[in-house]
Design an enzyme around this catalytic site. Structure first.
Site: not given
Length: 308
Positions: A142, A235, A237
């Site tokens: 990011c 993202h 994760e």
């Protein structure tokens, strides 16, 4: 093999309860193998939540991994206790003499600032340069990815008219890539950012290769063969509830925010969101860890010696 983290780290019990294999430091030293050394430069305000998210994915590998938590030295965290930082984190100055097989640089909620306005930008520039000689493979995420691709290639970030927020379909552009081994042709990934990097800017750099892309959100994953760098702008994760947490935080604070795209079932905020990216998150991190294992030198001190 399990991930090796400090026995008293809060993430330890969380990961154990989720079925992630976790190894105590005491048990790890009895195994006669070299664990992969992975560093996590955690720039997020809620450091414990990010620790869990990253450790969950890194720890799913069949290899033994030792995770080191790293923070910026000149920046005081507002949302994480000093005791936690002192117990589990080292500053970059304290670990800059070390070499790592892999290094993750997270995002940070400072996208709308120019890079040069970030209070720790000088240290970030030093860290990016340090990864070229002390890290076998770096995964930038990011804001960390936008900052890294700007530092190394001058690729600018562009401010969006409204926040890119939700779960978006992405395309697998390079099925033969080692990082996308086993990926579907398309897949869902969470997006949460106020800025973007554009394909037209990336394509001006011949050393950069776009691996994942969304029609609505643009490039997602970019590979650079030099120094084995990856730039992940979204993202993968995130937890199932990460976007909901951000949404309700802004709603409760009176901050204008749209409902996250394609996230709540039937756009009903009372219904729990379904995680449609978890398997690809594990697949991506597993591919990254495996590629590190296949290509990193056995002797850590050899990392970066061919880049002088």
């Amino acid at each position: 093999m399990p991930i090796r983290i400090p026995d008293t780290l809060p993430a330890f019990e969380t990961l154990l309860n989720e079925g992630v294999r976790v190894m105590t430091e005491t048990v790890a030293i009895r195994q006669d193998i070299r664990p992969l050394q992975i560093g996590l430069l955690n720039l997020m305000p809620n450091k414990i939540k990010t620790e869990v998210q990253m450790a969950r994915l890194v720890g799913a590998s069949p290899l033994q991994v030792e995770l080191s938590l790293v923070r910026i030295g000149g920046h005081k965290a507002k949302n994480t206790s000093e005791d936690h930082l002192l117990s589990f984190y080292q500053t970059w100055d304290e670990i800059r003499h070390r070499k790592f097989d892999g290094f993750i640089i997270t995002g940070a909620p400072i996208e709308l600032l120019d890079y040069e306005e970030v209070s720790y930008w000088d240290e970030m520039r030093q860290i990016f340069d340090w990864t070229a000689t002390n890290v076998h493979s770096t995964l930038n995420v990011c804001w960390g990815a936008m900052a890294a691709i700007y530092h190394f290639h001058g690729v600018p970030k562009h401010t969006l008219k409204e926040k890119a927020f939700g779960v978006y379909t992405h395309r697998n552009l390079k099925p033969a890539s080692v990082y996308l081994n086993g990926f579907s042709d398309d897949f869902a990934i969470p997006v949460s950012r106020w800025t973007e990097v554009r394909r037209t800017d990336i394509e001006k750099q011949p050393s950069l290769e776009i691996l994942m892309e969304s029609t609505e959100m643009g490039p997602c994953l970019v590979r650079e063969q030099a120094c084995n760098r990856l730039y992940m702008f979204n993202h993968v994760e995130y937890d199932s509830t990460s976007l909901a947490d951000e949404y309700f935080r802004d709603v409760n604070a009176g901050t204008p925010i749209k409902m996250p795209h394609n996230y709540f079932p039937h756009n009903d905020v009372e219904l729990p969101p379904q995680n449609r990216w978890r398997s690809h998150a594990h697949l991506f991190f597993g591919n990254w860890i495996n590629e590190i294992y296949q290509t990193t030198p056995y002797d850590l001190e050899e990392i970066g010696t061919d880049r002088d």
